[in-house]
Design a protein around this motif. Sequence first.
Motif, PDB file in Angstrom:
ATOM      1  N   GLN A 124      37.089 -15.556  62.114  1.00  0.00           N
ATOM      2  CA  GLN A 124      35.975 -14.664  62.289  1.00  0.00           C
ATOM      3  C   GLN A 124      35.531 -15.200  63.762  1.00  0.00           C
ATOM      4  OE1 GLN A 124      33.371 -15.487  58.886  1.00  0.00           O
ATOM      5  NE2 GLN A 124      34.139 -13.200  58.207  1.00  0.00           N
ATOM      6  N   ARG A 147      31.764 -14.491  66.679  1.00  0.00           N
ATOM      7  CA  ARG A 147      30.756 -13.695  67.031  1.00  0.00           C
ATOM      8  C   ARG A 147      30.741 -13.504  68.542  1.00  0.00           C
ATOM      9  NH1 ARG A 147      26.293 -13.570  64.125  1.00  0.00           N
ATOM     10  NH2 ARG A 147      26.844 -15.239  62.803  1.00  0.00           N
ATOM     11  N   SER A 148      30.693 -12.219  68.885  1.00  0.00           N
ATOM     12  CA  SER A 148      30.780 -11.638  70.014  1.00  0.00           C
ATOM     13  C   SER A 148      29.449 -11.117  70.379  1.00  0.00           C
ATOM     14  CB  SER A 148      31.951 -10.519  70.391  1.00  0.00           C
ATOM     15  OG  SER A 148      31.618  -9.575  69.826  1.00  0.00           O
ATOM     16  N   GLY A 189      28.957  -8.225  68.363  1.00  0.00           N
ATOM     17  CA  GLY A 189      28.844  -8.219  66.755  1.00  0.00           C
ATOM     18  C   GLY A 189      29.745  -9.296  66.327  1.00  0.00           C
ATOM     19  N   PHE A 190      29.691  -9.278  64.897  1.00  0.00           N
ATOM     20  CA  PHE A 190      30.528 -10.052  64.411  1.00  0.00           C
ATOM     21  C   PHE A 190      32.014  -9.609  63.992  1.00  0.00           C
ATOM     22  CE2 PHE A 190      31.346 -12.904  60.553  1.00  0.00           C
ATOM     23  CZ  PHE A 190      31.219 -14.190  61.113  1.00  0.00           C
TER      24      PHE A 190
END
Length: 229
Positions: free
Chosen positions: A58, A60-61, A64-65
């Motif tokens: 995963q 985070r950007s 969003g996730f």
Amino acid sequence: GGGGQITETQDNGNAPANDEMKQFVATVLADTEDTWTGIFKSQGLTYEDPRLVLFSGQVRSACGFASAAAGPFYCPGDRKVYLDMTFFQQLDQQFGASGEFARAYVVAHEIGHHVQNLTGIMGKFNQMRQGMSEADANQLSVRIELQADCFAGVWAHFTQQKGILEQGDIESALNAAKQIGDDTLQKKMQGYVVPESFNHGTSQQRQTWLARGFKSGKLSDCNTMSGPI
């Protein structure tokens, strides 16, 4: 170009494979930078290099996730391309799209979104989407995605001119475009096809626009926003 800026993120300990992949992605990224810098310059514009984030699991950007299941994506908010390290394996094993140039196409497609962001196309697109029905927004998404395919083709055109494409390279990119077309993917994943949910384009459309950009090398031939696609 900045020689392929890769912003580090976590990996899951498969060091050798990751190093090899990192090197490959950095090489493709540097090549897209050279090409787009030249194209922008010829139009009196300045190309700003994107950053590329390799992740697993995963991430985070600014958008969003995201999890690996989403596949590679571009986030206009932080001008970064996010690439999950398992995606290339998936491309090869699950989607039957092998070959280095198939991988290069995936990176070049995301860079196509960066070009759209720098030229204001993406901002206009996001404005248009607001207040649209989901089906209409999906259709608009398809046009944006096909243009990114065409831009990837433009990059491939200049790569071929440099004499670094081998026999079969463009075929492997076209095969990748086919394997990740909405209709082909849906058939594979769920056994049936839901055209109104398409948001990247059919296999036929994706191949057509990639080939079109590759053939001409001209941005002006990548106008997917008006007329039939």
